[in-house]
Motif scaffolding. Structure first.
Motif, PDB file in Angstrom:
ATOM      1  N   ARG A 102       0.800  -1.226   0.000  1.00  0.00           N
ATOM      2  CA  ARG A 102       0.000   0.000   0.000  1.00  0.00           C
ATOM      3  C   ARG A 102       0.833   1.277   0.000  1.00  0.00           C
ATOM      4  N   GLY A 103       1.958   1.296   0.676  1.00  0.00           N
ATOM      5  CA  GLY A 103       2.741   2.520   0.776  1.00  0.00           C
ATOM      6  C   GLY A 103       3.129   3.073  -0.576  1.00  0.00           C
ATOM      7  N   GLU A 104       3.572   2.202  -1.464  1.00  0.00           N
ATOM      8  CA  GLU A 104       3.970   2.631  -2.795  1.00  0.00           C
ATOM      9  C   GLU A 104       2.775   3.125  -3.601  1.00  0.00           C
ATOM     10  N   THR A 105       1.631   2.431  -3.458  1.00  0.00           N
ATOM     11  CA  THR A 105       0.466   2.836  -4.249  1.00  0.00           C
ATOM     12  C   THR A 105      -0.101   4.166  -3.752  1.00  0.00           C
ATOM     13  N   PHE A 106      -0.115   4.386  -2.429  1.00  0.00           N
ATOM     14  CA  PHE A 106      -0.579   5.680  -1.906  1.00  0.00           C
ATOM     15  C   PHE A 106       0.308   6.808  -2.426  1.00  0.00           C
ATOM     16  N   ALA A 107       1.608   6.654  -2.312  1.00  0.00           N
ATOM     17  CA  ALA A 107       2.537   7.708  -2.726  1.00  0.00           C
ATOM     18  C   ALA A 107       2.430   7.969  -4.228  1.00  0.00           C
ATOM     19  N   ALA A 108       2.415   6.927  -5.025  1.00  0.00           N
ATOM     20  CA  ALA A 108       2.351   7.095  -6.474  1.00  0.00           C
ATOM     21  C   ALA A 108       1.046   7.760  -6.900  1.00  0.00           C
ATOM     22  N   CYS A 109      -0.049   7.372  -6.293  1.00  0.00           N
ATOM     23  CA  CYS A 109      -1.342   7.957  -6.628  1.00  0.00           C
ATOM     24  C   CYS A 109      -1.358   9.451  -6.302  1.00  0.00           C
ATOM     25  N   GLN A 110      -0.888   9.811  -5.128  1.00  0.00           N
ATOM     26  CA  GLN A 110      -0.860  11.222  -4.743  1.00  0.00           C
ATOM     27  C   GLN A 110       0.097  12.014  -5.638  1.00  0.00           C
ATOM     28  N   PHE A 111       1.239  11.457  -5.953  1.00  0.00           N
ATOM     29  CA  PHE A 111       2.198  12.100  -6.849  1.00  0.00           C
ATOM     30  C   PHE A 111       1.550  12.394  -8.206  1.00  0.00           C
ATOM     31  N   ILE A 112       0.853  11.396  -8.750  1.00  0.00           N
ATOM     32  CA  ILE A 112       0.230  11.571 -10.064  1.00  0.00           C
ATOM     33  C   ILE A 112      -0.805  12.687 -10.027  1.00  0.00           C
ATOM     34  N   ILE A 113      -1.685  12.692  -9.049  1.00  0.00           N
ATOM     35  CA  ILE A 113      -2.719  13.727  -9.019  1.00  0.00           C
ATOM     36  C   ILE A 113      -2.105  15.096  -8.749  1.00  0.00           C
ATOM     37  N   ASP A 114      -1.105  15.174  -7.876  1.00  0.00           N
ATOM     38  CA  ASP A 114      -0.466  16.465  -7.607  1.00  0.00           C
ATOM     39  C   ASP A 114       0.193  17.031  -8.859  1.00  0.00           C
ATOM     40  N   HIS A 115       0.836  16.188  -9.652  1.00  0.00           N
ATOM     41  CA  HIS A 115       1.509  16.665 -10.861  1.00  0.00           C
ATOM     42  C   HIS A 115       0.544  16.856 -12.024  1.00  0.00           C
ATOM     43  N   LEU A 116      -0.509  16.076 -12.071  1.00  0.00           N
ATOM     44  CA  LEU A 116      -1.530  16.259 -13.090  1.00  0.00           C
ATOM     45  C   LEU A 116      -2.088  17.686 -13.002  1.00  0.00           C
ATOM     46  N   LYS A 117      -2.293  18.179 -11.784  1.00  0.00           N
ATOM     47  CA  LYS A 117      -2.865  19.514 -11.582  1.00  0.00           C
ATOM     48  C   LYS A 117      -1.929  20.625 -12.048  1.00  0.00           C
ATOM     49  N   THR A 118      -0.633  20.356 -12.124  1.00  0.00           N
ATOM     50  CA  THR A 118       0.318  21.428 -12.455  1.00  0.00           C
ATOM     51  C   THR A 118       1.020  21.252 -13.798  1.00  0.00           C
ATOM     52  N   ARG A 119       1.121  20.021 -14.295  1.00  0.00           N
ATOM     53  CA  ARG A 119       1.917  19.787 -15.508  1.00  0.00           C
ATOM     54  C   ARG A 119       1.113  19.391 -16.741  1.00  0.00           C
ATOM     55  N   ALA A 120      -0.113  18.954 -16.571  1.00  0.00           N
ATOM     56  CA  ALA A 120      -0.907  18.538 -17.729  1.00  0.00           C
ATOM     57  C   ALA A 120      -1.673  19.748 -18.285  1.00  0.00           C
ATOM     58  N   PRO A 121      -1.639  19.951 -19.602  1.00  0.00           N
ATOM     59  CA  PRO A 121      -2.280  21.129 -20.187  1.00  0.00           C
ATOM     60  C   PRO A 121      -3.804  20.993 -20.299  1.00  0.00           C
ATOM     61  N   PHE A 122      -4.472  21.369 -19.205  1.00  0.00           N
ATOM     62  CA  PHE A 122      -5.933  21.460 -19.156  1.00  0.00           C
ATOM     63  C   PHE A 122      -6.299  22.897 -18.813  1.00  0.00           C
ATOM     64  N   TRP A 123      -7.423  23.359 -19.348  1.00  0.00           N
ATOM     65  CA  TRP A 123      -7.933  24.689 -19.016  1.00  0.00           C
ATOM     66  C   TRP A 123      -9.369  24.532 -18.560  1.00  0.00           C
ATOM     67  N   LYS A 124      -9.692  25.220 -17.453  1.00  0.00           N
ATOM     68  CA  LYS A 124     -10.999  25.081 -16.826  1.00  0.00           C
ATOM     69  C   LYS A 124     -11.736  26.414 -16.873  1.00  0.00           C
ATOM     70  N   ARG A 125     -12.969  26.379 -17.367  1.00  0.00           N
ATOM     71  CA  ARG A 125     -13.838  27.556 -17.389  1.00  0.00           C
ATOM     72  C   ARG A 125     -15.090  27.216 -16.604  1.00  0.00           C
ATOM     73  N   GLU A 126     -15.402  28.043 -15.621  1.00  0.00           N
ATOM     74  CA  GLU A 126     -16.575  27.831 -14.777  1.00  0.00           C
ATOM     75  C   GLU A 126     -17.650  28.862 -15.101  1.00  0.00           C
ATOM     76  N   VAL A 127     -18.901  28.450 -14.916  1.00  0.00           N
ATOM     77  CA  VAL A 127     -20.027  29.366 -15.027  1.00  0.00           C
ATOM     78  C   VAL A 127     -20.544  29.599 -13.605  1.00  0.00           C
ATOM     79  N   THR A 128     -20.546  30.884 -13.201  1.00  0.00           N
ATOM     80  CA  THR A 128     -20.991  31.295 -11.869  1.00  0.00           C
ATOM     81  C   THR A 128     -22.135  32.299 -12.036  1.00  0.00           C
ATOM     82  N   PRO A 129     -22.792  32.699 -10.950  1.00  0.00           N
ATOM     83  CA  PRO A 129     -23.842  33.718 -11.071  1.00  0.00           C
ATOM     84  C   PRO A 129     -23.352  35.030 -11.704  1.00  0.00           C
ATOM     85  N   ALA A 130     -22.052  35.316 -11.568  1.00  0.00           N
ATOM     86  CA  ALA A 130     -21.486  36.538 -12.157  1.00  0.00           C
ATOM     87  C   ALA A 130     -21.097  36.348 -13.623  1.00  0.00           C
ATOM     88  N   GLY A 131     -21.216  35.141 -14.158  1.00  0.00           N
ATOM     89  CA  GLY A 131     -20.844  34.863 -15.543  1.00  0.00           C
ATOM     90  C   GLY A 131     -19.750  33.821 -15.629  1.00  0.00           C
TER      91      GLY A 131
END
Length: 150
Positions: A102-131
């Motif tokens: 489990r130790g390796e799988t926990f660390a690898a999973c967290q590493f992947i999600i942490d780096h996915l958020k910063t290194r993968a080219p995704f752009w997010k657009r939200e719709v809010t009450p202000a537009g």
């Protein structure tokens, strides 16, 4: 290693079963599912649209998963990231890692999600009450990724 960027939703149970493959070596499976929140940065979110750079995004995700597999003794990994229009409570991303311990799988999973958020080219657009608004990168995501510096 499986990396997919897709508009269609995914079935978590079926994806995890496929990753396990009834492999008797696997002693641990760690998974993370990211969902669309109804609130972000103090505003209600009625929908979000995720865009990506085809080809480049998949390569970036493969590099992140490959790096995790080199750092930890894991047997396999899966990343599914959705694009397109998404509503609150819908699934955005699945990251799953299998290994002997489990130790390796926990660390690898967290590493992947942490780096996915910063290194993968995704752009997010939200719709809010202000537009509509484009969501900027968060300092907290950068700090999470920096945690893994060797």
């Amino acid at each position: 290693m499986v990396v997919r960027v897709q508009e269609a939703d995914f079935e978590v149970g079926a994806e995890l079963a496929a990753l396990r493959r009834d492999d008797p070596q696997i002693g641990a499976l760690t998974a993370f599912v990211g969902l669309v929140r109804e609130m972000n940065e103090g505003a209600g979110v009625s929908e979000m649209t995720l865009e990506h750079y085809p080809g480049m995004t998949e390569r970036a995700l493969q590099e992140i998963v490959g790096e995790a597999r080199r750092r930890w003794a894991v047997l396999d990994a899966l990343v599914i990231h959705r694009i397109g229009r998404l509503l609150p409570t819908e699934q955005i991303v699945l990251v799953a890692v299998v290994g002997v311990h489990r130790g390796e799988t926990f660390a690898a999973c967290q590493f992947i999600i942490d780096h996915l958020k910063t290194r993968a080219p995704f752009w997010k657009r939200e719709v809010t009450p202000a537009g509509g608004r484009w969501v900027d990168a968060r300092a907290a995501d950068d700090q999470a990724a920096e945690h893994w510096q060797e």
